[in-house]
Design a protein around this motif. Structure first.
Motif, PDB file in Angstrom:
ATOM      1  N   LYS A 171       0.856  -1.196   0.000  1.00  0.00           N
ATOM      2  CA  LYS A 171       0.000   0.000   0.000  1.00  0.00           C
ATOM      3  C   LYS A 171       0.883   1.234   0.000  1.00  0.00           C
ATOM      4  CE  LYS A 171      -3.844  -2.326   2.197  1.00  0.00           C
ATOM      5  NZ  LYS A 171      -4.321  -2.754   3.521  1.00  0.00           N
ATOM      6  N   TYR A 172       0.660   2.030  -1.022  1.00  0.00           N
ATOM      7  CA  TYR A 172       1.469   3.224  -1.283  1.00  0.00           C
ATOM      8  C   TYR A 172       0.757   4.423  -0.664  1.00  0.00           C
ATOM      9  CZ  TYR A 172       4.135   6.485  -4.306  1.00  0.00           C
ATOM     10  OH  TYR A 172       4.947   7.465  -4.807  1.00  0.00           O
ATOM     11  N   LEU A 173       1.415   5.099   0.311  1.00  0.00           N
ATOM     12  CA  LEU A 173       0.754   6.161   1.065  1.00  0.00           C
ATOM     13  C   LEU A 173       1.154   7.549   0.562  1.00  0.00           C
ATOM     14  CD1 LEU A 173       1.210   4.814   4.726  1.00  0.00           C
ATOM     15  CD2 LEU A 173      -0.650   4.340   3.103  1.00  0.00           C
ATOM     16  N   PRO A 188       3.504   8.902  -7.996  1.00  0.00           N
ATOM     17  CA  PRO A 188       3.268  10.351  -7.887  1.00  0.00           C
ATOM     18  C   PRO A 188       4.125  10.988  -6.787  1.00  0.00           C
ATOM     19  CG  PRO A 188       1.511   9.168  -6.789  1.00  0.00           C
ATOM     20  CD  PRO A 188       2.481   8.125  -7.287  1.00  0.00           C
ATOM     21  N   CYS A 189       5.422  10.826  -6.859  1.00  0.00           N
ATOM     22  CA  CYS A 189       6.287  11.301  -5.790  1.00  0.00           C
ATOM     23  C   CYS A 189       7.698  11.469  -6.332  1.00  0.00           C
ATOM     24  CB  CYS A 189       6.272  10.292  -4.646  1.00  0.00           C
ATOM     25  SG  CYS A 189       7.459  10.639  -3.343  1.00  0.00           S
ATOM     26  N   ALA A 190       8.437  12.405  -5.719  1.00  0.00           N
ATOM     27  CA  ALA A 190       9.802  12.662  -6.199  1.00  0.00           C
ATOM     28  C   ALA A 190      10.854  12.215  -5.193  1.00  0.00           C
ATOM     29  CB  ALA A 190       9.953  14.146  -6.504  1.00  0.00           C
ATOM     30  N   CYS A 191      10.466  11.382  -4.206  1.00  0.00           N
ATOM     31  CA  CYS A 191      11.452  10.953  -3.205  1.00  0.00           C
ATOM     32  C   CYS A 191      12.432   9.956  -3.833  1.00  0.00           C
ATOM     33  CB  CYS A 191      10.748  10.392  -1.969  1.00  0.00           C
ATOM     34  SG  CYS A 191      10.325   8.640  -2.058  1.00  0.00           S
ATOM     35  N   PRO A 192      13.596   9.734  -3.215  1.00  0.00           N
ATOM     36  CA  PRO A 192      14.606   8.853  -3.807  1.00  0.00           C
ATOM     37  C   PRO A 192      14.067   7.456  -4.141  1.00  0.00           C
ATOM     38  CG  PRO A 192      15.532  10.028  -1.931  1.00  0.00           C
ATOM     39  CD  PRO A 192      14.076  10.364  -1.968  1.00  0.00           C
ATOM     40  N   ALA A 193      13.212   6.904  -3.277  1.00  0.00           N
ATOM     41  CA  ALA A 193      12.699   5.550  -3.531  1.00  0.00           C
ATOM     42  C   ALA A 193      11.854   5.492  -4.797  1.00  0.00           C
ATOM     43  CB  ALA A 193      11.872   5.081  -2.340  1.00  0.00           C
ATOM     44  N   CYS A 194      11.285   6.620  -5.170  1.00  0.00           N
ATOM     45  CA  CYS A 194      10.376   6.638  -6.320  1.00  0.00           C
ATOM     46  C   CYS A 194      11.085   7.004  -7.623  1.00  0.00           C
ATOM     47  CB  CYS A 194       9.221   7.610  -6.054  1.00  0.00           C
ATOM     48  SG  CYS A 194       8.176   7.067  -4.687  1.00  0.00           S
ATOM     49  N   GLN A 195      12.425   7.095  -7.573  1.00  0.00           N
ATOM     50  CA  GLN A 195      13.173   7.437  -8.785  1.00  0.00           C
ATOM     51  C   GLN A 195      13.490   6.172  -9.595  1.00  0.00           C
ATOM     52  OE1 GLN A 195      13.288  10.751  -9.448  1.00  0.00           O
ATOM     53  NE2 GLN A 195      12.034  10.511  -7.602  1.00  0.00           N
ATOM     54  N   GLU A 208      10.061   2.219   1.924  1.00  0.00           N
ATOM     55  CA  GLU A 208      10.950   3.382   1.967  1.00  0.00           C
ATOM     56  C   GLU A 208      10.191   4.660   1.577  1.00  0.00           C
ATOM     57  OE1 GLU A 208      14.612   2.751  -0.233  1.00  0.00           O
ATOM     58  OE2 GLU A 208      15.041   4.907  -0.128  1.00  0.00           O
ATOM     59  N   HIS A 209       9.405   4.549   0.508  1.00  0.00           N
ATOM     60  CA  HIS A 209       8.613   5.714   0.084  1.00  0.00           C
ATOM     61  C   HIS A 209       7.640   6.146   1.182  1.00  0.00           C
ATOM     62  CE1 HIS A 209       5.555   8.228  -1.677  1.00  0.00           C
ATOM     63  NE2 HIS A 209       4.690   7.374  -1.163  1.00  0.00           N
ATOM     64  N   ASN A 210       6.932   5.189   1.786  1.00  0.00           N
ATOM     65  CA  ASN A 210       5.932   5.539   2.800  1.00  0.00           C
ATOM     66  C   ASN A 210       6.563   6.321   3.951  1.00  0.00           C
ATOM     67  OD1 ASN A 210       3.973   4.293   1.330  1.00  0.00           O
ATOM     68  ND2 ASN A 210       3.682   2.550   2.726  1.00  0.00           N
TER      69      ASN A 210
HETATM   70 ZN   LIG Z   1       8.245   8.489  -2.920  1.00  0.00          ZN
END
Ligand SMILES: [Zn+2]
Length: 583
Positions: A171-173, A188-195, A208-210
């Motif tokens: 589940k992606y928060l 829909p995120c620019a954090c390192p995990a989402c690259q 990590e993203h959450n």
């Molecule tokens: Zn992210």
């Protein structure tokens, strides 16, 4: 005694504080990395941990399942020892008390998260039972979508447990909710995990993203608190989870909890974008003071006008035009949503010059009813020879007609099409013809007295400023007594009065209610710190003018904590000191 937790800034129930470990942590924050749980006493007896200055130690504890009888809780109550390292103890709403710890872990979270009212009751009961300068820790519940509401309620410490569990479940928060990883077309995120591409993004990345999303949201929340604008944010953000919306509305109904913690003035703007704004403390408090403390001192007709986007109103183009037509022959009162009514003397008083609303020209029924109620209460308290309503048709006219009917009054309407068109302004001017003008002196004296009524209580204006002279120009008025001694100055940013020592002495001697702080035998300079306070008036709010008195000093200043917080706290700045005399 809280040694390792200090509140630095307040925005209603939310606070910026410091958990004073070897490496200090600014809260509200995730404390996963710095908490050491000594464990439950249910399975076995435990030795008191040695503790350390680098972590927050949760002392051995016993949590109780919900519904446990009071006698059972009592007989199994833990006798928390006093330790000399950063410590937290476990409580629920019923067992919460001052155990001398720096933080309190709330143990009943699973029963209250997701339920607006239960959450409110649990937080209010717990927060009010533990010292003001201790941290409240809710474990295992924070998500990017609910953390702003948790902090708004008064929670300081959180952890990433739930965000991690959700990640392992795929589940992606985000701050607006929760998505199944399999449903997402993109990240829909620019954090390192989402690259990376969504195809490669796995549950480990999701964890990590959450956690990143939760940290980012907490950063937003902390900045909002520092700016004094968490409420504006909550009114929009909490809408993404229904229970969060329910929760903050429940807090609006718990008036005293938020009222005690909400400053009477602040520099930041208040944005009114939703109907919930009407119910926030700053708005209700202004309406309440205008209708129970303020009294009109002019003999002229009342002129009701619409508010302007520019503040203070008198500096706007439309109000300049109204003024040219009225010319000191009428007492101007602005009608506005969400504030209600604003008499001209209070146009700079917080939040009358500090709000911004979305202007659509359309009024909701809630807004109309609120402004009508305030206007009606205002007119029951203040009598005028005539009421001239120079207001537009939409919304305003309807409100005026409701109040006329309710009070059996006849308003005189002067707007033809629009309040600033030539015909309307000519109507207003001719309606005021023959009325006597009030003088600049009368206007300035009445302004100071009206602010005093608003700030200190009904009648305070006459009791404190009966025989005065004025120096300097509006809005930077300086009030002197008949002998030329300065008593107070108007602070144009907030539309309040700041006393001199002589003014403060008169305040203490007058029948007007005084807000007093009793201090130990020292002479404060600059600030009064909480440990120096013996007692403080319960009614003191952040931003209030206060008298500071002890065996060695008499002073005047402005509160930076509420009275109850001053009395309870062992750390932090309680008040500024403007002037002080050594006794
Ligand atoms: Zn992210």
């Amino acid at each position: 005694m809280t040694d390792y937790f200090e509140v630095l800034e307040r925005d209603a129930a939310a606070r910026i504080a410091q958990l004073r470990l070897d490496e200090p942590l600014t809260t509200p924050a995730l404390v996963d990395d710095v908490v050491e749980d000594a464990g439950s006493l249910w399975p076995e007896d435990r030795e008191l941990p040695e503790g350390s200055e680098s972590e927050l130690t949760i002392l051995p504890h016993r949590g109780f399942p919900s519904g446990t009888a009071g006698e059972v809780k009592e007989s199994f109550a833990v006798d928390y020892p006093n330790v000399d390292y950063p410590s937290a103890v476990v409580v629920d709403a019923e067992t919460a008390d001052d155990y001398g710890a720096d933080a309190y872990v709330f143990s009943g979270t699973q029963n209250v998260i997701g339920h607006g009212r239960a959450f409110r009751d649990a937080v209010v009961e717990t927060r009010e039972a533990i010292p003001a300068d201790s941290g409240l820790y809710l474990s295992g519940v924070a998500t990017p979508a609910n953390v702003a509401t948790l902090v708004y309620a008064g929670v300081d410490l959180l952890d990433a447990d739930r965000a991690v569990v959700k990640g392992t479940q795929g589940k992606y928060l985000t701050s607006e909710g929760e998505h199944f990883l399999s449903d997402l077309q993109e990240l829909p995120c620019a954090c390192p995990a989402c690259q990376q591409s969504i195809e490669e993004f796995d549950r480990e990345d999701c964890v990590e993203h959450n956690v990143n999303a939760l940290r980012a949201e907490l950063g937003t929340v902390r900045e909002r608190i520092r700016a004094g604008r968490l409420r504006d944010y909550i009114e929009g953000q909490a809408r993404h989870e229904q229970w969060c919306t329910a929760a903050f509305r429940q807090f609006d109904q718990q008036w005293s909890y938020l009222e005690q913690r909400t400053p009477v003035l602040r520099g930041s703007e208040l944005v009114s974008a939703t109907e919930d704004t009407i119910r926030r403390v700053e708005i209700q408090r202004f309406a309440e003071r205008v209708t129970t403390r303020y009294r009109n001192r002019f003999d002229n007709p009342l002129v009701l006008v619409p508010c302007s986007a520019q503040k203070p109103y008198s500096e706007s183009q439309s109000h300049g035009q109204f003024h040219d037509a009225v010319q000191f022959r009428g007492h101007t009162v602005s009608m506005t949503s969400p504030i209600g009514v604003v008499p001209q003397e209070l146009e700079t008083t917080y939040p009358a010059q500090h709000y911004d609303s979305v202007v659509t020209g359309r009024w909701s029924e809630d807004e109309k009813q609120f402004v009508a109620d305030v206007l009606e209460a205002y007119l029951r308290r203040n009598e005028y020879p005539r009421v001239v309503a120079h207001v537009p048709e939409e919304g305003y006219r309807d409100i005026c007609e409701r109040v006329e009917a309710e009070l059996g009054l006849d308003f005189e309407y002067t707007v033809a099409d629009h309040p600033t068109d030539d015909e309307s302004l000519a109507n207003l001017a001719s309606t005021m013809q023959g009325e006597l003008k009030f003088s600049k002196r009368e206007r300035e004296h009445n302004t100071v007295r009206a602010i005093a009524d608003y700030q200190f209580g009904p009648g305070a204006g006459d009791e404190l400023f009966d025989d005065i002279s004025m120096e300097s120009r509006y809005p930077k008025l300086r009030v002197h007594d008949a002998d030329g001694e300065q008593l107070a100055a108007m602070v144009p940013n907030y539309g309040v009065l700041a006393f001199t020592l002589e003014g403060a002495r008169r305040w203490v001697e007058s029948p007007a209610p005084t807000k007093r702080v009793e201090i130990d035998a020292f002479v404060p300079h600059g600030d009064v710190l909480a440990p120096g306070i013996v007692d403080a008036d319960e009614e003191i709010r952040v931003g209030d003018e206060i008298v500071i008195e002890g065996p060695k000093a008499f002073g005047v200043g402005r509160a930076t904590m509420s009275g109850p917080e001053m009395a309870e706290s062992t750390r932090g700045i309680a008040s500024s000191v403007r002037h002080v005399d050594e006794k």
